[in-house]
Enzyme design. Structure first.
Site, PDB file in Angstrom:
ATOM      1  N   ASP A 166       0.826  -1.212   0.000  1.00 20.91           N
ATOM      2  CA  ASP A 166       0.000   0.000   0.000  1.00 20.91           C
ATOM      3  C   ASP A 166       0.862   1.264   0.000  1.00 20.91           C
ATOM      4  O   ASP A 166       2.095   1.210   0.071  1.00 20.91           O
ATOM      5  CB  ASP A 166      -1.003  -0.006   1.157  1.00 20.91           C
ATOM      6  CG  ASP A 166      -0.337  -0.039   2.522  1.00 20.91           C
ATOM      7  OD1 ASP A 166       0.699   0.626   2.691  1.00 20.91           O
ATOM      8  OD2 ASP A 166      -0.851  -0.720   3.430  1.00 20.91           O
ATOM      9  N   LEU A 167       0.206   2.395  -0.076  1.00 17.74           N
ATOM     10  CA  LEU A 167       0.867   3.698  -0.240  1.00 17.74           C
ATOM     11  C   LEU A 167       1.967   3.941   0.788  1.00 17.74           C
ATOM     12  O   LEU A 167       3.058   4.404   0.451  1.00 17.74           O
ATOM     13  CB  LEU A 167      -0.184   4.814  -0.163  1.00 17.74           C
ATOM     14  CG  LEU A 167       0.325   6.248  -0.304  1.00 17.74           C
ATOM     15  CD1 LEU A 167       0.787   6.517  -1.726  1.00 17.74           C
ATOM     16  CD2 LEU A 167      -0.769   7.236   0.106  1.00 17.74           C
TER      17      LEU A 167
END
Length: 333
Positions: free
Chosen positions: A117-118
């Site tokens: 994820d980010l």
């Protein structure tokens, strides 16, 4: 034969599913290829298809977006150290920078194996082959993903027990994780977490469920492939031999060497070239360059099929025909 069958493009029944062929050619993952087919972007033998339930063979003419399907390249795999702030998607609807935007310009078209994820960082596998992507993502593969996790709080062995037994968060069941408490560092603690499947934000959500907040998450390995000393943003290709050994792939067949005409060694066909370093940085399976026998370059020697050296001073053997007297002192008259 019914009218509906007449609409189906001619294809080889004993061939492979069209989505699998597209994935192997690096067009997209198998699921994405199925969506492309349903959108009418793929044609076989001049007819647009709308269902992936079709087998194709080597003689079938496949077009994607009105362009011929390229020949599949040999499967390749890269290790990428994903930094934070990048999303793992081909195109982000919010306009954020993706991992594919940040890759070197000379990289071919690749797909990610799973996601980070980010705000997560660390090892992300990239491949040009949809079949490899699918194989590595399946939980049945059983490969362990290992992470270094920093959490805010002071966890104890007892508080980590629910993670080891498996827990349910928002109706979703998480499988038991391997968790070890490494050290407490002020208000934070470092943990090593391992799991065999990676659901969306699984570690973060599981930690929140036991009262811990993740403020750093770094993936350090994926099966036998390790991050090692790879720096953020760097890419490193896995050696073909390591890839074949780890995934059980068959070696690409090579033609038998053909004996060349005298003085035409440069035109020889079918030779196996001397093994050396492939383009780019070599890959590794344990984070150390040249681990085991994989790091040793092939011996640079005479290629198979090369003509045997003859004549004086060549190959360490004197020239001439058998029975001739060796060159040396002149004979007396």
């Amino acid at each position: 034969m019914s009218k509906d069958q007449n609409k189906t493009p001619a294809a080889t029944p004993e061939g492979e599913r069209i989505a699998k062929v597209l994935a192997r050619a690096g067009v997209a993952s198998r699921r994405e290829a199925e969506r492309m087919i349903e959108a009418g972007r793929v044609s076989v033998n001049g007819k647009v298809i709308d269902s992936p339930a079709l087998n194709v063979g080597p003689r079938d003419k496949i077009m994607v977006d009105e362009a011929p399907l390229a020949e599949p390249e040999p499967p390749r795999l890269w290790l990428y150290h994903k930094p934070t702030g990048l999303v793992t998607t081909a195109k982000d609807e919010k306009g954020r920078e993706t991992v594919f935007d940040a890759l070197p310009e000379d990289m071919p078209r690749v797909m990610s194996v799973g996601r980070l994820d980010l705000n997560s960082e660390g090892l992300l596998l990239l491949t040009n082959d949809g079949g490899i992507k699918r194989q590595l993502e399946l939980p049945s593969t059983g490969w362990v993903r290992k992470y270094r996790v920093r959490v805010k709080g002071a966890p104890t062995e007892d508080s980590l027990t629910p993670l080891r037994k498996g827990l349910t968060v928002d109706g979703e069941r998480f499988q038991p994780m391997g968790v070890s408490l490494d050290r407490q560092q002020g208000a934070n603690a470092w943990l090593t977490v391992s799991l065999r499947e990676g659901k969306n934000r699984e570690i973060r959500r599981a930690m929140e469920a036991i009262g811990l907040s993740v403020n750093r998450l770094l993936r350090v390995s994926y099966g036998p492939f390790r991050l090692g000393e790879l720096k953020a943003g760097e890419v490193e290709e896995v050696r073909p031999r390591v890839l074949r050994d780890q995934l059980g792939l068959e070696e690409t067949p090579t033609k038998k060497p053909v004996r060349a005409r005298k003085g035409a060694a440069a035109e020889m066909k079918g030779e196996r070239p001397a093994r050396g370093k492939p383009g780019g940085k070599p890959g590794r399976s344990d984070g150390k360059p040249g681990a085991g026998n994989f790091g040793k370059p092939g011996k640079a020697g005479k290629a198979p099929g090369a003509p045997r050296a003859t004549g004086p001073g060549r190959g360490g053997k004197p020239g001439g025909k058998p029975g001739d007297k060796p060159a040396g002192k002149p004979r007396r008259k």
